[in-house]
Design a protein around this motif. Structure first.
Motif, PDB file in Angstrom:
ATOM      1  N   CYS A  60       0.845  -1.199   0.000  1.00 41.93           N
ATOM      2  CA  CYS A  60       0.000   0.000   0.000  1.00 41.93           C
ATOM      3  C   CYS A  60       0.880   1.248   0.000  1.00 41.93           C
ATOM      4  O   CYS A  60       1.517   1.548   1.009  1.00 41.93           O
ATOM      5  CB  CYS A  60      -0.905   0.030   1.227  1.00 41.93           C
ATOM      6  SG  CYS A  60      -2.041  -1.350   1.345  1.00 41.93           S
ATOM      7  N   ARG A  61       0.955   1.921  -1.083  1.00 40.65           N
ATOM      8  CA  ARG A  61       1.676   3.188  -1.184  1.00 40.65           C
ATOM      9  C   ARG A  61       3.041   3.141  -0.493  1.00 40.65           C
ATOM     10  O   ARG A  61       3.388   3.982   0.335  1.00 40.65           O
ATOM     11  CB  ARG A  61       0.828   4.339  -0.630  1.00 40.65           C
ATOM     12  CG  ARG A  61       1.173   5.713  -1.225  1.00 40.65           C
ATOM     13  CD  ARG A  61       0.362   6.809  -0.592  1.00 40.65           C
ATOM     14  NE  ARG A  61      -1.063   6.698  -0.886  1.00 40.65           N
ATOM     15  CZ  ARG A  61      -2.014   7.436  -0.306  1.00 40.65           C
ATOM     16  NH1 ARG A  61      -1.662   8.323   0.621  1.00 40.65           N
ATOM     17  NH2 ARG A  61      -3.279   7.291  -0.627  1.00 40.65           N
ATOM     18  N   GLY A  62       3.812   2.117  -0.802  1.00 36.00           N
ATOM     19  CA  GLY A  62       5.179   2.021  -0.313  1.00 36.00           C
ATOM     20  C   GLY A  62       5.373   1.234   0.964  1.00 36.00           C
ATOM     21  O   GLY A  62       6.510   0.975   1.363  1.00 36.00           O
ATOM     22  N   THR A  63       4.291   0.837   1.632  1.00 36.90           N
ATOM     23  CA  THR A  63       4.402   0.077   2.884  1.00 36.90           C
ATOM     24  C   THR A  63       3.589  -1.204   2.770  1.00 36.90           C
ATOM     25  O   THR A  63       2.431  -1.177   2.340  1.00 36.90           O
ATOM     26  CB  THR A  63       3.886   0.905   4.077  1.00 36.90           C
ATOM     27  OG1 THR A  63       4.697   2.075   4.223  1.00 36.90           O
ATOM     28  CG2 THR A  63       3.937   0.096   5.369  1.00 36.90           C
ATOM     29  N   TRP A  64       4.202  -2.323   3.156  1.00 41.67           N
ATOM     30  CA  TRP A  64       3.503  -3.599   3.102  1.00 41.67           C
ATOM     31  C   TRP A  64       2.508  -3.725   4.255  1.00 41.67           C
ATOM     32  O   TRP A  64       2.778  -3.284   5.377  1.00 41.67           O
ATOM     33  CB  TRP A  64       4.497  -4.757   3.182  1.00 41.67           C
ATOM     34  CG  TRP A  64       5.283  -4.937   1.918  1.00 41.67           C
ATOM     35  CD1 TRP A  64       6.524  -4.450   1.649  1.00 41.67           C
ATOM     36  CD2 TRP A  64       4.868  -5.652   0.751  1.00 41.67           C
ATOM     37  NE1 TRP A  64       6.921  -4.810   0.389  1.00 41.67           N
ATOM     38  CE2 TRP A  64       5.931  -5.555  -0.191  1.00 41.67           C
ATOM     39  CE3 TRP A  64       3.722  -6.361   0.408  1.00 41.67           C
ATOM     40  CZ2 TRP A  64       5.856  -6.140  -1.449  1.00 41.67           C
ATOM     41  CZ3 TRP A  64       3.654  -6.953  -0.845  1.00 41.67           C
ATOM     42  CH2 TRP A  64       4.711  -6.846  -1.759  1.00 41.67           C
ATOM     43  N   ALA A 115      -3.416  -0.644  -3.835  1.00 42.56           N
ATOM     44  CA  ALA A 115      -2.095  -0.172  -4.261  1.00 42.56           C
ATOM     45  C   ALA A 115      -1.876   1.303  -3.972  1.00 42.56           C
ATOM     46  O   ALA A 115      -0.755   1.715  -3.631  1.00 42.56           O
ATOM     47  CB  ALA A 115      -1.889  -0.462  -5.742  1.00 42.56           C
ATOM     48  N   ASP A 116      -2.918   2.134  -4.076  1.00 44.09           N
ATOM     49  CA  ASP A 116      -2.752   3.576  -3.868  1.00 44.09           C
ATOM     50  C   ASP A 116      -3.369   4.049  -2.558  1.00 44.09           C
ATOM     51  O   ASP A 116      -3.628   5.236  -2.389  1.00 44.09           O
ATOM     52  CB  ASP A 116      -3.361   4.344  -5.051  1.00 44.09           C
ATOM     53  CG  ASP A 116      -2.855   5.783  -5.126  1.00 44.09           C
ATOM     54  OD1 ASP A 116      -1.648   5.988  -4.875  1.00 44.09           O
ATOM     55  OD2 ASP A 116      -3.672   6.698  -5.389  1.00 44.09           O
ATOM     56  N   ARG A 117      -3.621   3.127  -1.651  1.00 42.46           N
ATOM     57  CA  ARG A 117      -4.213   3.484  -0.359  1.00 42.46           C
ATOM     58  C   ARG A 117      -3.108   3.674   0.684  1.00 42.46           C
ATOM     59  O   ARG A 117      -2.034   3.071   0.602  1.00 42.46           O
ATOM     60  CB  ARG A 117      -5.179   2.388   0.096  1.00 42.46           C
ATOM     61  CG  ARG A 117      -6.374   2.165  -0.834  1.00 42.46           C
ATOM     62  CD  ARG A 117      -7.551   3.010  -0.446  1.00 42.46           C
ATOM     63  NE  ARG A 117      -8.071   2.632   0.855  1.00 42.46           N
ATOM     64  CZ  ARG A 117      -8.944   1.626   1.053  1.00 42.46           C
ATOM     65  NH1 ARG A 117      -9.356   0.877   0.025  1.00 42.46           N
ATOM     66  NH2 ARG A 117      -9.391   1.370   2.260  1.00 42.46           N
ATOM     67  N   ASP A 118      -3.394   4.492   1.707  1.00 41.81           N
ATOM     68  CA  ASP A 118      -2.463   4.694   2.807  1.00 41.81           C
ATOM     69  C   ASP A 118      -2.474   3.462   3.711  1.00 41.81           C
ATOM     70  O   ASP A 118      -3.538   3.017   4.172  1.00 41.81           O
ATOM     71  CB  ASP A 118      -2.857   5.934   3.604  1.00 41.81           C
ATOM     72  CG  ASP A 118      -1.941   6.154   4.799  1.00 41.81           C
ATOM     73  OD1 ASP A 118      -0.809   6.597   4.589  1.00 41.81           O
ATOM     74  OD2 ASP A 118      -2.383   5.857   5.930  1.00 41.81           O
ATOM     75  N   ALA A 119      -1.304   2.910   3.988  1.00 42.59           N
ATOM     76  CA  ALA A 119      -1.210   1.660   4.739  1.00 42.59           C
ATOM     77  C   ALA A 119      -1.775   1.791   6.149  1.00 42.59           C
ATOM     78  O   ALA A 119      -2.515   0.918   6.622  1.00 42.59           O
ATOM     79  CB  ALA A 119       0.249   1.195   4.797  1.00 42.59           C
ATOM     80  N   CYS A 132       0.847  -3.273   9.644  1.00 43.10           N
ATOM     81  CA  CYS A 132       1.882  -2.838   8.713  1.00 43.10           C
ATOM     82  C   CYS A 132       3.157  -3.637   8.965  1.00 43.10           C
ATOM     83  O   CYS A 132       3.501  -3.926  10.103  1.00 43.10           O
ATOM     84  CB  CYS A 132       2.183  -1.348   8.895  1.00 43.10           C
ATOM     85  SG  CYS A 132       0.856  -0.242   8.373  1.00 43.10           S
ATOM     86  N   GLN A 180      -4.616  -6.578  -3.892  1.00 52.13           N
ATOM     87  CA  GLN A 180      -3.472  -5.717  -4.206  1.00 52.13           C
ATOM     88  C   GLN A 180      -3.872  -4.572  -5.138  1.00 52.13           C
ATOM     89  O   GLN A 180      -3.500  -3.413  -4.908  1.00 52.13           O
ATOM     90  CB  GLN A 180      -2.364  -6.551  -4.836  1.00 52.13           C
ATOM     91  CG  GLN A 180      -1.166  -5.745  -5.327  1.00 52.13           C
ATOM     92  CD  GLN A 180      -0.446  -5.018  -4.205  1.00 52.13           C
ATOM     93  OE1 GLN A 180       0.275  -5.628  -3.440  1.00 52.13           O
ATOM     94  NE2 GLN A 180      -0.634  -3.710  -4.099  1.00 52.13           N
TER      95      GLN A 180
END
Length: 357
Positions: free
Chosen positions: A225-229, A279-283, A299, A275
């Motif tokens: 999610c936006r750079g964070t798993w 994909a573009d959501r805040d983790a 997270c 996914q």
């Protein structure tokens, strides 16, 4: 403020993460700890990662709050015997001749710390963290089905053995105060790793079931999610709640995922859909919404993100100190005591002092 262990004096003769971590915990909670290094210095001074000036950060972490002395070249027995005269406890490597400790102080508790112990067919083996994880069964059960065994990284078995050494030391100190004659314990990292083994090993030991990595035991998956798993546990009774929370309510009636067995067969397809949706959501927001819906999620933080974790901040986990002129965050205590908290010492170990005589 009174510290829980302030009346004890500890001699750290170990040359391992397990031994030095045990003594670090002793120092954290008030004991007076002296790290005694060989003439060339502890081997852990050469263990990465290193600071900008080349100092081992592992060595610094393990030896906060300890006084440090380096033995003079030559026979070490008289020097160690003198240091042990008023020690309550000494942590030593396997094979160490404890006669000098006993002669100088019969009441000194001795803890042997090693990789494989002093007995058994592996006693002379050389091996680090990867080897003990492999022998414990951890690596064979880590990772994806069909892939080679996966190293769990870090020094988890060594630090766990350090905790085991710390606990055994406290138990012997308590027993000594009550008149018990026991003065020695041994801890080896390989046995500690086996004792904290993967659940599959436990299952086989107790009921003979031989589970493999290909078996879908934990209904979990990961999405970026936006750079964070983000890790999500999709238990059958929360599947519908997860779908509705993520805006994927149409999946509840999808025949590929309607029943538990169907979801297991189509697990990859399910998480491909999740996914794309996230994909573009805040983790952090995704995890917050799932937790509110009673869906287990978290997270998977990178170290740089963990240093800013709001829960750890609120709990006061991080402690601030100075190291090499910089203000840094230092790892918090592994446990908390209400009346005698950790006594955090200066980041720089005390200067080395020559042994008199």
């Amino acid at each position: 403020m009174t510290s829980a262990l302030q009346r004890f004096r500890v001699l750290d003769l170990s040359e391992s993460i397990a031994g030095q971590y045990c003594c670090r915990l002793m120092a954290d909670y008030g004991a007076t700890v002296l790290l005694v290094e060989p003439p060339e210095g502890s081997i852990l001074r050469r263990k990465p990662p290193f600071s900008r000036n080349g100092t081992s950060l592992t060595f610094r972490h393990l030896n906060h709050g300890k006084a440090i002395r380096r033995l003079r070249p030559g026979p070490a027995v008289p020097q160690i015997g003198a240091l042990a005269a008023d020690a309550d406890l000494a942590v030593v490597p396997v094979g160490f001749d404890a006669a000098a400790l006993r002669n100088a102080n019969p009441d000194c508790i001795v803890l042997d710390v090693s990789t494989f112990g002093a007995e058994g067919p592996y006693r002379n083996w050389q091996g680090g963290e990867m080897i003990v994880q492999a022998l414990s069964g951890m690596m064979n059960n880590n990772g994806e089905a069909g892939r080679p065994p996966l190293f769990g990284t870090g020094n988890r078995a060594a630090y766990a053995a350090g905790l085991a050494t710390y606990i055994s030391g406290l138990a012997l100190l308590l027993a000594r105060d009550r008149g018990n004659d026991g003065r020695r314990a041994s801890v080896d990292v390989a046995e500690t790793a086996a004792a904290m083994s993967f659940p599959y090993v436990l299952q086989y030991a107790y009921n003979g079931t031989d589970r493999r990595r290909g078996d879908q035991e934990i209904p979990a998956g990961q999405v970026l999610c936006r750079g964070t798993w983000v890790c999500i546990w999709v238990y059958p009774f929360r599947f519908a709640a997860m779908c509705r929370t993520l805006g994927l309510a149409h999946l509840v009636g999808d025949p590929r995922f309607a029943e538990d067995a169907d979801r297991t067969r189509n697990w990859t397809a399910l998480f491909d859909i999740i996914q794309k949706a996230l994909a573009d959501r805040d983790a952090e927001e995704v995890v917050r919404q799932l937790q509110e819906a009673q869906v287990i999620a978290a997270c998977a933080y990178r170290p740089s993100e963990l240093a800013r974790n709001p829960h750890l901040d609120a709990r006061g986990f991080w402690e601030i100190t100075q190291m090499e002129g910089d203000e840094i965050q230092v790892l918090g205590p592994p446990f908390r005591m209400s009346a005698t908290p950790r006594r955090f010492a200066a980041a720089e170990p005390m200067p080395e002092r020559k042994v008199a005589g």
